[in-house]
Design a protein around this motif. Sequence first.
Motif, PDB file in Angstrom:
ATOM      1  N   ALA A   1       0.832  -1.209   0.000  1.00  0.00           N
ATOM      2  CA  ALA A   1       0.000   0.000   0.000  1.00  0.00           C
ATOM      3  C   ALA A   1       0.867   1.259   0.000  1.00  0.00           C
ATOM      4  O   ALA A   1       0.482   2.282  -0.573  1.00  0.00           O
ATOM      5  CB  ALA A   1      -0.938  -0.003   1.198  1.00  0.00           C
ATOM      6  N   ASN A   2       2.055   1.185   0.609  1.00  0.00           N
ATOM      7  CA  ASN A   2       2.901   2.378   0.614  1.00  0.00           C
ATOM      8  C   ASN A   2       3.422   2.722  -0.782  1.00  0.00           C
ATOM      9  O   ASN A   2       3.843   3.839  -1.032  1.00  0.00           O
ATOM     10  CB  ASN A   2       4.034   2.266   1.636  1.00  0.00           C
ATOM     11  CG  ASN A   2       5.183   1.382   1.195  1.00  0.00           C
ATOM     12  OD1 ASN A   2       5.392   1.093   0.026  1.00  0.00           O
ATOM     13  ND2 ASN A   2       5.948   0.944   2.165  1.00  0.00           N
TER      14      ASN A   2
ATOM     15  N   VAL B   1       2.304   8.443  -6.142  1.00  0.00           N
ATOM     16  CA  VAL B   1       1.719   9.790  -6.156  1.00  0.00           C
ATOM     17  C   VAL B   1       2.791  10.851  -5.883  1.00  0.00           C
ATOM     18  O   VAL B   1       2.871  11.855  -6.597  1.00  0.00           O
ATOM     19  CB  VAL B   1       0.545   9.885  -5.163  1.00  0.00           C
ATOM     20  CG1 VAL B   1       0.064  11.315  -5.013  1.00  0.00           C
ATOM     21  CG2 VAL B   1      -0.600   8.976  -5.596  1.00  0.00           C
ATOM     22  N   LEU B   2       3.620  10.634  -4.872  1.00  0.00           N
ATOM     23  CA  LEU B   2       4.691  11.604  -4.577  1.00  0.00           C
ATOM     24  C   LEU B   2       5.694  11.694  -5.724  1.00  0.00           C
ATOM     25  O   LEU B   2       6.140  12.789  -6.076  1.00  0.00           O
ATOM     26  CB  LEU B   2       5.422  11.223  -3.286  1.00  0.00           C
ATOM     27  CG  LEU B   2       4.754  11.611  -1.987  1.00  0.00           C
ATOM     28  CD1 LEU B   2       5.532  11.052  -0.796  1.00  0.00           C
ATOM     29  CD2 LEU B   2       4.612  13.111  -1.864  1.00  0.00           C
TER      30      LEU B   2
ATOM     31  N   PHE C   1       8.523  14.580  -9.611  1.00  0.00           N
ATOM     32  CA  PHE C   1       9.182  14.509 -10.909  1.00  0.00           C
ATOM     33  C   PHE C   1       8.306  15.020 -12.049  1.00  0.00           C
ATOM     34  O   PHE C   1       8.658  14.881 -13.213  1.00  0.00           O
ATOM     35  CB  PHE C   1       9.655  13.083 -11.185  1.00  0.00           C
ATOM     36  CG  PHE C   1      10.652  12.596 -10.175  1.00  0.00           C
ATOM     37  CD1 PHE C   1      11.913  13.169 -10.087  1.00  0.00           C
ATOM     38  CD2 PHE C   1      10.322  11.595  -9.289  1.00  0.00           C
ATOM     39  CE1 PHE C   1      12.831  12.733  -9.144  1.00  0.00           C
ATOM     40  CE2 PHE C   1      11.232  11.150  -8.342  1.00  0.00           C
ATOM     41  CZ  PHE C   1      12.489  11.724  -8.269  1.00  0.00           C
ATOM     42  N   ASN C   2       7.160  15.591 -11.685  1.00  0.00           N
ATOM     43  CA  ASN C   2       6.254  16.212 -12.659  1.00  0.00           C
ATOM     44  C   ASN C   2       5.889  15.239 -13.791  1.00  0.00           C
ATOM     45  O   ASN C   2       5.948  15.570 -14.959  1.00  0.00           O
ATOM     46  CB  ASN C   2       6.872  17.501 -13.212  1.00  0.00           C
ATOM     47  CG  ASN C   2       5.828  18.391 -13.839  1.00  0.00           C
ATOM     48  OD1 ASN C   2       4.638  18.281 -13.543  1.00  0.00           O
ATOM     49  ND2 ASN C   2       6.263  19.282 -14.709  1.00  0.00           N
ATOM     50  N   THR C   3       5.523  14.012 -13.379  1.00  0.00           N
ATOM     51  CA  THR C   3       5.141  12.988 -14.331  1.00  0.00           C
ATOM     52  C   THR C   3       3.645  13.110 -14.618  1.00  0.00           C
ATOM     53  O   THR C   3       2.860  13.386 -13.724  1.00  0.00           O
ATOM     54  CB  THR C   3       5.435  11.592 -13.756  1.00  0.00           C
ATOM     55  OG1 THR C   3       6.800  11.540 -13.384  1.00  0.00           O
ATOM     56  CG2 THR C   3       5.154  10.501 -14.762  1.00  0.00           C
TER      57      THR C   3
ATOM     58  N   LEU D   1      -3.614   2.257  -9.414  1.00  0.00           N
ATOM     59  CA  LEU D   1      -3.824   2.726  -8.042  1.00  0.00           C
ATOM     60  C   LEU D   1      -5.153   2.229  -7.479  1.00  0.00           C
ATOM     61  O   LEU D   1      -5.225   1.801  -6.326  1.00  0.00           O
ATOM     62  CB  LEU D   1      -3.769   4.255  -7.991  1.00  0.00           C
ATOM     63  CG  LEU D   1      -2.387   4.880  -8.149  1.00  0.00           C
ATOM     64  CD1 LEU D   1      -2.486   6.391  -8.257  1.00  0.00           C
ATOM     65  CD2 LEU D   1      -1.493   4.498  -6.989  1.00  0.00           C
ATOM     66  N   VAL D   2      -6.198   2.282  -8.289  1.00  0.00           N
ATOM     67  CA  VAL D   2      -7.514   1.804  -7.840  1.00  0.00           C
ATOM     68  C   VAL D   2      -7.464   0.297  -7.544  1.00  0.00           C
ATOM     69  O   VAL D   2      -8.007  -0.159  -6.530  1.00  0.00           O
ATOM     70  CB  VAL D   2      -8.609   2.134  -8.883  1.00  0.00           C
ATOM     71  CG1 VAL D   2      -9.907   1.411  -8.570  1.00  0.00           C
ATOM     72  CG2 VAL D   2      -8.839   3.636  -8.941  1.00  0.00           C
TER      73      VAL D   2
END
Length: 147
Positions: free
Chosen positions: A104-105, A111-112, A117-119, A129-130
């Motif tokens: 889960a981490n 997301v971070l 990195f502006n992806t 993710l879902v």
Amino acid sequence: YVWLGINITATGAYSIMVKITDSKVGLNSFGKVLYNNTLALPIVLTIVLCTESPADSVNAFFNATFRTKFFLLLSCLVGFFISVAGFLMQSAVAPTSFMIANNANKIVVIVLGMWIFNTQFVIGTAVGLVVALSGGALYSYDGIRAK
């Protein structure tokens, strides 16, 4: 895929072995971190000696900027706390629960990473993710329901 399979197998086996030896060894979390890292040191040193020049590595560190040294040392500190938190968590939960939380981490990392990195966020990322969140939620729900 071979390395992925090895990683999954080793991670699962490691998580189960930590849980099995947790009650038998009698070390606190800091002792487990020290023991774990001490046992890994010969393996890491062997790999370094076979793949890199130790002198080049030492020179690279000393020639690095202050900012690079700061972030390297910060990553070591964070790694230490990850190890301690991991052993504390493994003592408190079942191996499967630990693996679910560990996976889960990755959602936070994704997301971070995308933010730092502006992806670009694409549909495949959202679906992944879902699926990951749903799997963890279903596992937790089933565990609660079974009790």
